[in-house]
Design a protein around this motif. Structure first.
Motif, PDB file in Angstrom:
ATOM      1  N   ALA A  12       0.868  -1.175   0.000  1.00 53.71           N
ATOM      2  CA  ALA A  12       0.000   0.000   0.000  1.00 53.71           C
ATOM      3  C   ALA A  12       0.901   1.219   0.000  1.00 53.71           C
ATOM      4  O   ALA A  12       1.629   1.451   0.962  1.00 53.71           O
ATOM      5  CB  ALA A  12      -0.913  -0.010   1.225  1.00 53.71           C
ATOM      6  N   ALA A  13       0.865   1.973  -1.089  1.00 48.51           N
ATOM      7  CA  ALA A  13       1.914   2.980  -1.235  1.00 48.51           C
ATOM      8  C   ALA A  13       1.465   4.171  -2.051  1.00 48.51           C
ATOM      9  O   ALA A  13       0.510   4.100  -2.818  1.00 48.51           O
ATOM     10  CB  ALA A  13       3.140   2.358  -1.902  1.00 48.51           C
ATOM     11  N   ALA A  14       2.184   5.249  -1.873  1.00 53.36           N
ATOM     12  CA  ALA A  14       2.161   6.327  -2.852  1.00 53.36           C
ATOM     13  C   ALA A  14       3.050   5.882  -4.009  1.00 53.36           C
ATOM     14  O   ALA A  14       3.803   4.925  -3.900  1.00 53.36           O
ATOM     15  CB  ALA A  14       2.688   7.606  -2.228  1.00 53.36           C
ATOM     16  N   GLY A  15       2.984   6.588  -5.122  1.00 55.46           N
ATOM     17  CA  GLY A  15       3.856   6.161  -6.204  1.00 55.46           C
ATOM     18  C   GLY A  15       3.692   6.961  -7.455  1.00 55.46           C
ATOM     19  O   GLY A  15       2.816   7.817  -7.577  1.00 55.46           O
ATOM     20  N   GLU A  16       4.571   6.665  -8.412  1.00 54.12           N
ATOM     21  CA  GLU A  16       4.518   7.262  -9.736  1.00 54.12           C
ATOM     22  C   GLU A  16       4.904   6.189 -10.746  1.00 54.12           C
ATOM     23  O   GLU A  16       5.824   5.403 -10.503  1.00 54.12           O
ATOM     24  CB  GLU A  16       5.463   8.462  -9.833  1.00 54.12           C
ATOM     25  N   THR A  17       4.167   6.148 -11.848  1.00 54.69           N
ATOM     26  CA  THR A  17       4.381   5.132 -12.876  1.00 54.69           C
ATOM     27  C   THR A  17       4.729   5.815 -14.186  1.00 54.69           C
ATOM     28  O   THR A  17       4.037   6.750 -14.603  1.00 54.69           O
ATOM     29  CB  THR A  17       3.111   4.270 -13.047  1.00 54.69           C
ATOM     30  N   TRP A  18       5.799   5.353 -14.828  1.00 55.35           N
ATOM     31  CA  TRP A  18       6.290   5.966 -16.063  1.00 55.35           C
ATOM     32  C   TRP A  18       6.034   5.049 -17.249  1.00 55.35           C
ATOM     33  O   TRP A  18       6.471   3.903 -17.275  1.00 55.35           O
ATOM     34  CB  TRP A  18       7.795   6.230 -15.963  1.00 55.35           C
ATOM     35  N   GLY A  19       5.329   5.591 -18.252  1.00 56.88           N
ATOM     36  CA  GLY A  19       5.126   4.875 -19.496  1.00 56.88           C
ATOM     37  C   GLY A  19       5.878   5.561 -20.632  1.00 56.88           C
ATOM     38  O   GLY A  19       6.938   6.161 -20.429  1.00 56.88           O
ATOM     39  N   ASP A  20       5.304   5.502 -21.816  1.00 56.37           N
ATOM     40  CA  ASP A  20       5.918   6.077 -23.014  1.00 56.37           C
ATOM     41  C   ASP A  20       5.292   7.448 -23.268  1.00 56.37           C
ATOM     42  O   ASP A  20       4.223   7.554 -23.865  1.00 56.37           O
ATOM     43  CB  ASP A  20       5.675   5.140 -24.200  1.00 56.37           C
ATOM     44  N   GLY A  21       5.935   8.509 -22.773  1.00 56.62           N
ATOM     45  CA  GLY A  21       5.393   9.852 -22.911  1.00 56.62           C
ATOM     46  C   GLY A  21       4.210  10.132 -22.007  1.00 56.62           C
ATOM     47  O   GLY A  21       3.558  11.160 -22.131  1.00 56.62           O
ATOM     48  N   THR A  22       3.923   9.224 -21.102  1.00 55.40           N
ATOM     49  CA  THR A  22       2.781   9.328 -20.195  1.00 55.40           C
ATOM     50  C   THR A  22       3.197   8.822 -18.820  1.00 55.40           C
ATOM     51  O   THR A  22       3.946   7.849 -18.716  1.00 55.40           O
ATOM     52  CB  THR A  22       1.598   8.481 -20.706  1.00 55.40           C
ATOM     53  N   ARG A  23       2.708   9.473 -17.778  1.00 58.45           N
ATOM     54  CA  ARG A  23       2.966   8.985 -16.425  1.00 58.45           C
ATOM     55  C   ARG A  23       1.783   9.286 -15.526  1.00 58.45           C
ATOM     56  O   ARG A  23       0.940  10.124 -15.843  1.00 58.45           O
ATOM     57  CB  ARG A  23       4.250   9.567 -15.851  1.00 58.45           C
ATOM     58  N   PHE A  24       1.751   8.583 -14.410  1.00 58.25           N
ATOM     59  CA  PHE A  24       0.630   8.688 -13.482  1.00 58.25           C
ATOM     60  C   PHE A  24       1.172   8.585 -12.066  1.00 58.25           C
ATOM     61  O   PHE A  24       2.010   7.729 -11.774  1.00 58.25           O
ATOM     62  CB  PHE A  24      -0.369   7.556 -13.743  1.00 58.25           C
ATOM     63  N   GLY A  25       0.704   9.463 -11.173  1.00 59.94           N
ATOM     64  CA  GLY A  25       1.145   9.431  -9.786  1.00 59.94           C
ATOM     65  C   GLY A  25      -0.030   9.521  -8.841  1.00 59.94           C
ATOM     66  O   GLY A  25      -1.106  10.017  -9.201  1.00 59.94           O
ATOM     67  N   PHE A  26       0.160   9.052  -7.616  1.00 58.98           N
ATOM     68  CA  PHE A  26      -0.919   9.114  -6.631  1.00 58.98           C
ATOM     69  C   PHE A  26      -0.331   9.089  -5.223  1.00 58.98           C
ATOM     70  O   PHE A  26       0.801   8.653  -5.001  1.00 58.98           O
ATOM     71  CB  PHE A  26      -1.910   7.956  -6.813  1.00 58.98           C
ATOM     72  N   ALA A  27      -1.133   9.572  -4.272  1.00 63.37           N
ATOM     73  CA  ALA A  27      -0.731   9.588  -2.861  1.00 63.37           C
ATOM     74  C   ALA A  27      -1.984   9.601  -2.002  1.00 63.37           C
ATOM     75  O   ALA A  27      -3.009  10.171  -2.389  1.00 63.37           O
ATOM     76  CB  ALA A  27       0.131  10.814  -2.552  1.00 63.37           C
ATOM     77  N   PRO A  28      -1.927   8.976  -0.819  1.00 65.16           N
ATOM     78  CA  PRO A  28      -3.115   8.925   0.043  1.00 65.16           C
ATOM     79  C   PRO A  28      -3.292  10.196   0.857  1.00 65.16           C
ATOM     80  O   PRO A  28      -2.330  10.864   1.221  1.00 65.16           O
ATOM     81  CB  PRO A  28      -2.787   7.749   0.972  1.00 65.16           C
ATOM     82  N   LEU A  29      -4.550  10.534   1.128  1.00 69.37           N
ATOM     83  CA  LEU A  29      -4.895  11.593   2.067  1.00 69.37           C
ATOM     84  C   LEU A  29      -5.288  10.962   3.404  1.00 69.37           C
ATOM     85  O   LEU A  29      -5.575   9.765   3.481  1.00 69.37           O
ATOM     86  CB  LEU A  29      -6.038  12.443   1.524  1.00 69.37           C
TER      87      LEU A  29
END
Length: 404
Positions: A192-209
């Protein structure tokens, strides 16, 4: 000492409170008719929290339980493979705050009546004169011992600089949101984590409140955005649907985060930065902090933190002048204080801007096979190569008072 702070953003409010606590007569001029947070959530790293404590917010922070609920933060590939784990020693000290809550906390420390809303600054002079239109539409001219431009990347105060470089497009765009309900952030590796994911010219990140909901962001190169009919102009419902399709095959909990979001809660921004570094952050009785001084790409998540570092440093540099009577502040002493602020902040800011720009370039690689090679390289990096730049960013501490 009479000081105008132009802009009631994160840096401006925190600075105003810190200067008032040290004895200055401060007024905040904000162009908006309301005190707006201007976004979704913000990640507050240890350096930002130290700056806030230096400005007098230690007790207020202790009353706000906005902490990351896990010591784990991972960087992943779209299939869920872990590329790097960020140091738990740093992650455990990060707070993730809704921006609205942060703004309310910052404003609560500013003396009542000293935040003037609906005041649009028209021009400033290096002698400390501010011409503005107040909330009733009346033109006013006020004189100050110092004017602080904390009014963001399109700063009206920075226009007084003879070499204002203006802004340039960074080449990518972002969508941000907070989910409407709690989301299980357990990833494919069971963490269970915060994180960031890297793709090809695209990325996605998230974090809990703290309340179980999650803050997330999606970033894409503008070439991808423009290929999809310039999605900025699509209805929010259609845009969210397209984002859901685009990330449908990315690892959990990314699809779940998008599906738990209300379309009207998304915010779109085009990433910009100053087209060139300013050679100085001060001119006469004018000084800049935050994005007004050094708008940088958002890749480090350090925009707010660097504004707070600016505010804490400037308050310390001015400390020995703040109780001087208005109109009687010695120009030479003020110049030395502002020169010290420049000396302390310029090298730090240039390093942060360079790191952010480099990270953005690496994260948005679009050449065939480049993203896969990048991800393989990240998996092979020793922990020390990941930790060293993070410690350079987050181990900052306020400088000693003038004369020490």
């Amino acid at each position: 000492m009479r000081i105008a702070v132009v802009g009631a953003g994160i840096g401006g409010l925190a600075l105003a409170a810190g200067l008032q606590a040290r004895g200055a007569d401060v007024v905040v001029l904000e162009s908006s008719p309301t005190l707006r947070s201007g976004g979704t959530a913000i990640t507050m790293a240890p350096n930002a929290l130290r700056a806030l404590e230096s400005l007098g917010y230690a007790d207020a922070l202790a009353q706000h339980p906005y902490t990351v609920s896990s010591d784990v933060a991972a960087q992943r590939s779209p299939d869920g493979r872990t590329l790097t784990l960020l140091p738990s020693e740093i992650v455990s000290r990060v707070r993730v705050m809704p921006r609205e809550e942060l703004h309310l906390m910052l404003a609560s420390q500013v003396t009542a009546g000293r935040i003037r809303l609906g005041c649009r600054v028209d021009s400033v002079s290096t002698a400390g004169t501010v011409r503005f239109t107040d909330g009733n539409g009346a033109a006013r001219t006020w004189a100050f011992d110092l004017v602080v431009g904390a009014d963001g990347s399109r700063s009206a105060v920075r226009r007084a600089w003879p070499n204002d470089p203006g802004l340039q497009d960074a080449g990518y765009s972002a969508w941000r949101a907070i989910t409407r309900e709690p989301v299980d952030l357990t990833g494919p590796d069971g963490l269970a984590a915060a994180g960031e994911t890297w793709g090809d010219g695209t990325r996605f990140g998230f974090a809990p409140l703290a309340d179980g909901r999650a803050y997330w962001f999606a970033v894409q190169t503008n070439s991808v955005v423009h290929r999809h009919d310039d999605e900025r102009h699509l209805p929010s419902t259609q845009l969210l649907s397209r984002l859901a399709d685009r990330f449908a095959h990315w690892h959990a909990p990314i699809p779940q985060l998008i599906s738990a979001t209300d379309p009207e809660d998304m915010h779109f921004t085009r990433a910009t930065e100053l087209a060139a570094d300013l050679p100085t952050f001060s001119q006469g009785r004018l000084v800049l902090i935050g994005d007004a001084a050094h708008a940088m790409t958002p890749n480090l998540g350090q925009g707010g933190a660097q504004a707070l570092e600016d505010a804490a440093t400037l308050a310390i540099c001015l400390d020995h002048l703040l109780t001087d009577p208005p109109g009687l502040v010695n120009s030479d002493r003020l110049r030395r204080a502002l020169d010290r602020y420049d000396t302390l902040r310029q090298p730090r800011i240039r390093e942060m801007a360079r790191l952010a720009r480099t990270l953005g370039t690496v994260a948005h690689l679009r050449m065939p096979g480049a993203a896969a090679l990048r991800n393989l390289t990240l998996r092979m990096l020793p922990d020390s190569r990941v930790e060293e730049p993070l410690h350079r960013i987050m181990d900052w501490r306020p400088p000693p008072p003038t004369g020490r």
